[in-house]
Write an enzyme that holds these catalytic residues in place. Structure first.
Site: not given
Ligand code: GFB
Length: 308
Positions: A108-110, A137, A141, A180
């Site tokens: 993953s990119s994280c 996580y 990875k 996500h």
């Molecule tokens: O996709 P996301 O949950 O994960 O959130 P990450 C990306 C951004 O979108 C964050 C915002 O800044 C969130 O605060 N966001 C805005 C939201 N509205 C929403 C919403 O309704 N739901 C969600 N989920 N986010 C993940 C990692 O990080 O990326 C995993 O936690 C994994 O480990 C994945 O690597 C690819 O991009 O921040």
């Protein structure tokens, strides 16, 4: 890979695994094996070993993982480390014991440092501190990558590791707490439109930037690399461009046809400020993404409306 080679896709019902199965089918591979969790628990080392001994897969796509968005990662850190470390260790070791010809591990990119220079190149791995919201996580990875590299070095295996950026597409998770951002926003805007709610809540400030790759593109890149790449060094899989969360929200809003407002809930975490992959290595290896975000998003909205 011969068209009739036996290929095990671990996680064949998930977002990435199901896309890999579709891609393999479309390329004419006919002998694809998958097991639902009820039949094969990848946390169970003996069961995994028995499965490999009886099925004897020649190629393995390791797409089984515990995944989730920022809230899920931040709330269930123990599950995210355990349910990634153990299944991947079991599958990689059983692959070695049963002489699997080649394995592809999905990272993953994280895995890159929170403040890594952008776009992030493969050599930035382990160059700095990780993003705290998904550190368990990411550590799992990174262990998977290092396990593949260690087995290659000591045992001469051919295990490759790829690092996809944020993915979306059919079979995504639309559960609002655990999803996500992209599927969560699709659901929020669709439901707000249907019930005439005047605003949609977007987590965080809207300023973080993310790169979004359609899972069919990701699967095509994975199969391309399985067929053509043999090195231990990791390879990024992305599109090479990103958008802010606010831009994404506006795009989902217009795709869905919602007319209300956006409200940013800054009590929710932003996570990493920016996550954009450098894809020059992948392009040199002969692969480039083809599905623009606007097109992919339209099909993801259609998929959600049909399958929710
Ligand atoms: O996709 P996301 O949950 O994960 O959130 P990450 C990306 C951004 O979108 C964050 C915002 O800044 C969130 O605060 N966001 C805005 C939201 N509205 C929403 C919403 O309704 N739901 C969600 N989920 N986010 C993940 C990692 O990080 O990326 C995993 O936690 C994994 O480990 C994945 O690597 C690819 O991009 O921040």
């Amino acid at each position: 890979m011969h068209p009739s080679a036996k290929i095990f896709v671990a996680g064949h019902r998930g977002l990435v695994g199901s896309a890999i199965v579709r891609n393999l089918n479309s390329r004419g591979f006919t002998n694809i094996v998958g097991r639902p969790r009820a039949e094969l628990d990848l946390l169970d080392q003996s069961a995994v070993r028995r499965f490999f001994e009886s099925e004897k897969p020649e190629y393995v796509f390791l797409a089984a993982a515990k995944v989730g968005g920022i809230y899920a990662n931040n709330t269930y850190p123990a599950e995210f480390i355990y349910e990634n470390l153990v299944p991947q260790a079991n599958v990689i070791h059983a692959s070695y014991e049963t002489r699997v010809k080649k394995l592809l591990f999905l990272g993953s990119s994280c895995i890159y440092p929170r403040m890594a220079p952008q776009p992030m190149r493969e050599e930035f791995l382990l160059d700095g501190k990780l993003e705290p919201t998904n550190e368990p996580y990411a550590v799992a990875k990174i262990a998977g990558i290092k396990m593949c590299q260690a087995y290659n070095r000591q045992y001469g295996t051919k295990y490759i590791s790829v690092m996809p950026t944020n993915l979306y597409g059919p079979n995504d998770n639309f559960d609002l707490k655990n999803a996500h951002v992209l599927p969560a926003l699709i659901r929020k805007f669709v439901e707000a439109k249907e019930s005439n709610v005047p605003f949609v809540e977007v987590w965080g400030s809207g300023s973080p930037r993310r790169e979004f790759l359609h899972v069919d593109d990701c699967a095509d890149a994975c199969v391309h690399l399985m067929l053509s790449y043999d090195e231990s060094e990791i390879v990024n899989i992305g599109v090479g461009s990103d958008v802010s969360i606010k831009e994404l929200a506006l795009l989902v809003k217009s795709t869905v046809g919602y007319v209300g407002e956006l409200r940013f809930d800054t009590s929710k975490p932003d996570g990493t400020p920016r996550k954009l992959l450098d894809v020059s290595k992948l392009e040199k290896l002969g692969w480039k993404a083809t599905i623009p975000l606007e097109t992919g998003l339209r099909s993801a909205v259609e998929w959600y409306l049909k399958n929710r």
